[in-house]
Design an enzyme around this catalytic site. Structure first.
Site, PDB file in Angstrom:
ATOM      1  N   CYS A  26      -2.433  40.843   1.094  1.00 24.52           N
ATOM      2  CA  CYS A  26      -2.548  39.447   0.681  1.00 24.52           C
ATOM      3  C   CYS A  26      -3.889  39.294  -0.029  1.00 24.52           C
ATOM      4  CB  CYS A  26      -2.426  38.519   1.883  1.00 24.52           C
ATOM      5  SG  CYS A  26      -3.691  38.773   3.152  1.00 24.52           S
ATOM      6  N   HIS A 535      -9.986  39.645  33.544  1.00 24.90           N
ATOM      7  CA  HIS A 535      -8.574  39.592  33.131  1.00 24.90           C
ATOM      8  C   HIS A 535      -7.978  40.981  33.286  1.00 24.90           C
ATOM      9  CE1 HIS A 535      -4.981  38.968  30.689  1.00 24.90           C
ATOM     10  NE2 HIS A 535      -5.216  37.665  30.754  1.00 24.90           N
TER      11      HIS A 535
END
Length: 628
Positions: A26, A535
């Site tokens: 892109c 986490h």
């Protein structure tokens, strides 16, 4: 820079050409669909000179380069034989592994990115012509105006043809048959009949008069239907006549089917989208502006901003304008302001240089280098820019500014915002830029560390602060974690551990601030103020507590080394989840830790220096990292 060498290094580090399923680029990123992402050496790629960062989002492996992305892609495509990439994986096994949203985002991005630059240029040209007419420099009847207007407007008028080509390439169907189908939708005779509201019949079946010039959704839907019919026809016709008879019957079937069913359905979907956007926007334009201004760059980070492109283009096609683009420009400019704040405040030569160059690219609508290289890397400037974007977006939205044509949100797009609400856009842009700069300069940071800055949890003992990891294992850089939110340090800085034990222990003395019902995460506030998040694994929330056992409760006092959670890492791994444990300091701006190189090598003893984030501060401790 030798772009060919960079391309060769990237190709090798993503696992070679045999590991590439599809690839394209892109405005700023090389986008890969890799057959096996585990073969890609993300850390090595990120360390390459010329690479800003690596992003894994929307089922894609994205290497952020910046404005020179095309110069890198061209030699990479040649070395990897990407001109034949569509034939490399006919069974589409990679795509089927992605969820529906990722596949949709991947489809939209691959459809629009090939001509995004040309589309932006055409939109700016139309805006400039409107400006020239308003200033009296040209008249609409002058030859120069008519020629330039044809160049700018022609792109959008025949947009279905361009979309047919790129969509067919993505869906692996005959591109030229798809283009022939698109030319049917914009064929002058049929357009004239539609314009006069006449109804024609196809064997007594009425064809609803619908305008398809400048449309987006009808042709995308038509090519999608075509992708289901073409394989069936290929099976019916022998190979000797397939090249002629499959296209023939595709046109015989798809032309009336599109005009009678698919096209009107797509137009109706577009009408619903436009009406929905207009209803939300008209209900509270300032609120809509604030929300988009605040969260647009978050959408960019996760790649979901592509879902807005067909909506905005559909608005312009149906309504003649789009209310979202001016607000998005404000969000983009706020990041440029934050980068300028970093440039003015930073004393780090490398960061100052990167921030300065990223200001210019952001003003021109390219924010990835700014986000990944500067604002998100430092975290707080990104948040402050989002606040500035929200305020500026509320001003632009409240003034009900509109874009007359599609182009990249940037200062270059200003001519396309001429008309009612234009002054509100100018004010919104100025406010976002100035506020982003000032807030970042005042509150964004005190000192920018070096490239190896990370944060670890401080523990005070006899005047010396030390750290222990929450689980034994191998320490790896947080940026190597296969989760964009953690790897980008959006949650805060920290370290990650590949565990070789099944017990999570407290790295600090403090109070349990959060116990998640699923057991996959624990929050702690240390007695010295560090906000610690542990986490366990990536996406393990989807296990709904299976294989986890929480050993503490909310507000419970814990000491260093106290057991917090037991988990079955083998079972979690067998279930298809990454078991890497992340140790994050969510109030990162309060600390500045420079970690020596051996910290990132997975050794058992780590040396670190922690300083408070105050200008010209002295180290408050120096000690060794210890493992529980």
């Amino acid at each position: 820079m030798d772009y060919k060498v960079l391309a060769e290094n990237i190709l090798n580090d993503v696992g070679g050409k045999d590991n590439i399923d599809t690839a394209w680029h892109c405005a700023t990123r090389l986008r890969f669909k890799l057959k096996n992402e585990k073969l890609a050496d993300t850390q090595k790629i990120e360390n390459l000179d010329g690479v800003v960062t690596v992003v894994k989002s929307a089922g894609q492996y994205q290497v952020v380069i910046g404005n020179a992305v095309a110069k890198v892609f061209d030699p990479l495509a040649e070395m990897a034989d990407l001109e034949n990439v569509d034939s490399q994986n006919d069974d589409k096994t990679t795509e089927t592994k992605d969820n529906v949203l990722n596949r949709f985002i991947g489809f939209i991005s691959s459809v629009f990115t090939p001509f995004l630059g040309a589309m932006a240029g055409a939109g700016i040209l139309k805006g400039l012509l409107a400006l020239f007419v308003a200033l009296g420099w040209l008249t609409t009847k002058s030859g120069a105006y008519q020629i330039w207007y044809a160049a700018g407007d022609g792109f959008f008028y025949f947009l279905p043809i361009l979309l047919a080509f790129t969509a067919a390439k993505k869906l692996k169907v005959n591109q030229f048959v798809a283009v022939a189908l698109a030319t049917t939708l914009v064929y002058p005779t049929l357009v004239a009949i539609t314009a006069s509201s006449q109804t024609i019949n196809f064997f007594n079946i009425p064809v609803i008069p619908t305008t398809y010039t400048s449309s987006v959704i009808p042709i995308l839907l038509a090519v999608w239907v075509m992708s289901a019919i073409e394989p069936l026809l290929d099976k019916i016709f022998p190979e000797s006549i397939r090249n002629i008879f499959t296209p023939l019957f595709l046109l015989i079937i798809m032309a009336p089917l599109t005009l009678i069913v698919v096209g009107p359905l797509g137009a109706s979907i577009g009408a619903i989208l436009s009406s929905g956007v207009s209803a939300i926007y008209n209900f509270a334009p300032a609120l809509a502006g604030a929300l988009l201004g605040a969260f647009w760059e978050v959408f960019v980070i996760f790649g979901v901003h592509w879902t807005f492109v067909p909506v905005m283009m559909n608005n312009i096609s149906r309504l003649g304008y789009d209310p979202l683009l001016p607000i998005l420009s404000v969000a983009v400019i706020s990041q440029a302001g934050a980068a300028l704040g970093v440039f003015l405040k930073s004393k780090d030569t490398k960061m100052k240089s990167l921030a300065g160059s990223s200001v210019a690219t952001a003003l021109l609508g390219i924010t990835e280098p700014t986000i990944y290289g500067v604002t998100l890397k430092l975290k707080r400037p990104f948040i402050l820019a989002s606040i500035a974007g929200a305020i500026g977006g509320a001003i632009a939205g409240g003034g009900q500014a509109h874009a007359s044509s599609f182009t990249l949100p940037s200062l270059l797009a200003l001519p396309t915002y001429l008309g009612s609400g234009f002054i509100s856009v100018i004010i919104g842009l100025v406010v976002a830029f100035v506020l982003g700069t000032v807030l970042t300069y005042l509150f964004g940071f005190s000192k920018v560390g070096n490239d190896h800055t990370t944060i670890v949890a401080p523990v005070q003992k006899d005047g010396v602060q030390q750290l222990i990891t929450p689980v034994t294992g191998t320490i790896i850089p947080l940026k190597n974690v296969k989760d964009e939110v953690f790897a980008s340090e959006a949650m805060g800085q920290g370290v990650a551990i590949v565990p070789n034990d099944n017990t999570i222990k407290s790295p600090v003395a403090g109070t349990i601030s959060a116990v998640y019902p699923t057991g996959h995460a624990i929050g702690i506030i240390s007695q010295y103020g560090a906000e610690v998040l542990i986490h366990i694994g990536i996406d393990t929330v989807e296990l709904n507590g299976q294989f986890f056992k929480t050993l503490v409760q909310q507000n419970q006092k814990v000491s260093v080394g106290e057991s917090l959670v037991e988990f079955d890492r083998e079972a979690i791994s067998e279930a298809g989840f990454d078991t890497t444990v992340m140790l994050i300091i969510t109030n990162t701006p309060n600390y500045n830790v420079v970690v020596t190189e051996n910290t990132l090598a997975g050794t058992d003893e780590q040396i670190l220096t922690l300083t408070s984030r105050q200008e010209d501060s002295t180290p408050v401790y120096k000690g060794e990292v210890q493992h529980v």
